[in-house]
Scaffold this motif. Structure first.
Motif, PDB file in Angstrom:
ATOM      1  N   ARG A   1       0.622  -1.165  -0.138  1.00 21.52           N
ATOM      2  CA  ARG A   1       0.240  -0.081   0.030  1.00 21.52           C
ATOM      3  C   ARG A   1       0.840   1.227  -0.153  1.00 21.52           C
TER       4      ARG A   1
ATOM      5  N   GLU B   1       2.110   2.122  -3.575  1.00 18.39           N
ATOM      6  CA  GLU B   1       1.151   2.713  -4.266  1.00 18.39           C
ATOM      7  C   GLU B   1       0.911   4.285  -4.017  1.00 18.39           C
ATOM      8  N   GLU B   2       1.004   4.451  -2.502  1.00 18.05           N
ATOM      9  CA  GLU B   2       0.836   5.843  -2.252  1.00 18.05           C
ATOM     10  C   GLU B   2       2.201   6.686  -2.582  1.00 18.05           C
TER      11      GLU B   2
ATOM     12  N   ARG C   1       1.845   7.682  -6.420  1.00 21.30           N
ATOM     13  CA  ARG C   1       1.045   9.002  -6.296  1.00 21.30           C
ATOM     14  C   ARG C   1       1.584  10.156  -5.903  1.00 21.30           C
ATOM     15  N   TYR C   2       2.170  10.243  -4.855  1.00 27.90           N
ATOM     16  CA  TYR C   2       2.749  11.294  -4.118  1.00 27.90           C
ATOM     17  C   TYR C   2       3.998  11.843  -4.779  1.00 27.90           C
TER      18      TYR C   2
ATOM     19  N   ASN D   1      -2.644  13.469  -9.579  1.00 28.91           N
ATOM     20  CA  ASN D   1      -2.340  12.557  -8.354  1.00 28.91           C
ATOM     21  C   ASN D   1      -2.348  13.447  -7.228  1.00 28.91           C
TER      22      ASN D   1
ATOM     23  N   ARG E   1      -3.299   4.741   3.109  1.00 31.65           N
ATOM     24  CA  ARG E   1      -4.541   4.901   1.895  1.00 31.65           C
ATOM     25  C   ARG E   1      -4.681   3.643   1.279  1.00 31.65           C
TER      26      ARG E   1
ATOM     27  N   THR F   1      -5.719   4.679  -3.882  1.00 33.65           N
ATOM     28  CA  THR F   1      -4.825   6.058  -3.961  1.00 33.65           C
ATOM     29  C   THR F   1      -5.459   6.568  -5.599  1.00 33.65           C
TER      30      THR F   1
ATOM     31  N   HIS G   1      -4.006   6.649  -8.537  1.00 37.43           N
ATOM     32  CA  HIS G   1      -3.061   7.471  -9.114  1.00 37.43           C
ATOM     33  C   HIS G   1      -2.934   7.070 -10.669  1.00 37.43           C
TER      34      HIS G   1
END
Length: 395
Positions: free
Chosen positions: A268, A271-272, A275-276, A313, A329, A332, A334
């Motif tokens: 997880r 993935e975050e 995105r970030y 994103n 999260r 996401t 994203h």
């Protein structure tokens, strides 16, 4: 922090964060005239996704295809520059090499490469540049193993790619342009030689398997282009995800502590971080095949649209709290790997590489920290990708 280059607002960042202006653009003018090289810029979440998903009304081919091929901007075999049915045919040949089952077969190789580079990082002594000893070599060696490219050639290929990558800072430098064109030709020539060698002696790598299973259905130029695009995109993108992903965790010690306490959060967290960080700021441009109305704007046939992946994103609807890093999260949403038919075919390998790298890195160096103030870091901005030049760390 060094002064950023002269870039349009949708490409500029303050460290890892987009400028506040990007959120305003996304909320107030989700499709607007592009301050950069295209005709239009889509920063709205729904609008950018709609354009990227619409392969019927937008083409991914460079606007002037023949000219793009002549100057090396469009390679045969580069899926990002293909439309159906060419894209469908070529992707069907490549996609089976990136199934989860086959990627799991790659995991022991990735783990071995990660372990080797952590030994090199440790031997360098604290403090050391994570990018030099770990961030750049790991994805390069993984791609070499995937494609069957000799790892001893990686340093030369990396130099070719570094010169080959265009940046707005030197786009009008005649000397730089000549060097870039020479590097493009050398890189393409190298990939052609690799394909010729694999035609004679196909191995167990991805390129060898493509030749054995689909040799009559794919040309040498397409195979060379597949290799070139995978090496170019995978090396820079994955290296910067390792560097900037770690930087994001180090800048959020609460999130890092939570990840250390619960390693099960790692998938997880990956993935975050994708995105970030949003290493790729914008998707490859799309050209309208007909008049299209998106976000209240009429995009005329032949006009070029740039879609901001960073905006999708990282921007938030007006009235909501600012965006923040949250490794717990669940969804996401994203677009770090793109969207639509051009979604990155190597996403499964990239995810596995990030997961295994972060797990091993944080386990091997429990006291890992930045060795310099974050304001001293030098960030790199090419045409669409963002990264960091060096990442000095201590442990």
């Amino acid at each position: 922090m060094p002064k950023p280059p002269d870039l349009p607002p949708h490409l500029r960042r303050e460290g890892l964060d987009p400028l506040p202006e990007l959120s305003r653009m996304s909320n107030e003018t989700p499709v607007c005239p592009d301050p950069g090289a295209a005709d239009w810029l889509a920063t709205g979440r729904a609008e950018a996704r709609a354009i990227l998903a619409d392969a019927d009304r937008f083409t991914a081919k460079p606007p002037d295809l023949e000219r793009a091929i002549s100057r090396g901007a469009r390679e045969e075999g580069n899926l990002l520059h293909y439309d159906p049915p060419e894209h469908t045919r070529l992707r069907k040949l490549i996609a089976p090499e990136f199934t989860l089952r086959r990627m799991r077969r790659m995991e022991p190789i990735v783990e071995q490469i990660v372990a080797e580079r952590l030994d090199v990082l440790a031997a360098a002594g604290s403090p050391a540049d994570l990018m030099r000893h770990f961030g750049w070599p790991v994805p390069g060696l993984v791609i070499c193993a995937l494609l069957g490219i000799p790892r001893d050639d990686l340093a030369d290929l990396g130099r070719m790619l570094d010169v080959r990558a265009p940046s707005r800072m030197d786009a009008h430098s005649t000397g730089r342009t000549r060097k870039r064109v020479a590097a493009q030709k050398a890189f393409a020539s190298y990939m052609s030689r690799i394909v010729a060698q694999k035609r004679r002696e196909p191995g167990e790598d991805m390129l060898g398997m493509l030749i054995r299973e689909h040799g009559d259905d794919v040309t040498d130029a397409e195979l060379a282009g597949v290799c070139a695009s995978f090496m170019a995109a995978g090396l820079e993108g994955s290296a910067q995800m390792l560097g900037l992903g770690l930087l994001a965790l180090l800048q959020h010690p609460g999130q890092l502590a939570r990840l250390r306490a619960d390693p099960a959060l790692l998938p997880r967290a990956v993935e975050e971080l994708l995105r970030y960080v949003s290493v790729v700021s914008t998707a490859s441009p799309r050209t309208a095949l007909t008049d299209v109305t998106v976000g209240g704007q009429q995009i005329k046939k032949g006009q070029v649209v740039s879609c901001s992946l960073l905006a999708v994103n990282r921007t938030r609807p007006a009235g909501l709290p600012p965006d923040r890093l949250d490794i717990t999260r669940e969804d996401t949403g994203h677009v770090a790997f793109g969207h639509g038919i051009h979604y990155c075919v190597g996403a499964a390998l990239a995810r596995a590489q990030l997961r295994l790298s972060f797990a091993a890195l944080l386990s091997r160096f429990p006291g890992l920290r930045l060795a310099v103030p974050v304001d001293d870091l030098r960030f790199r901005q090419f045409a669409v990708q963002y990264g960091v030049e060096e990442l000095p760390v201590a442990w």
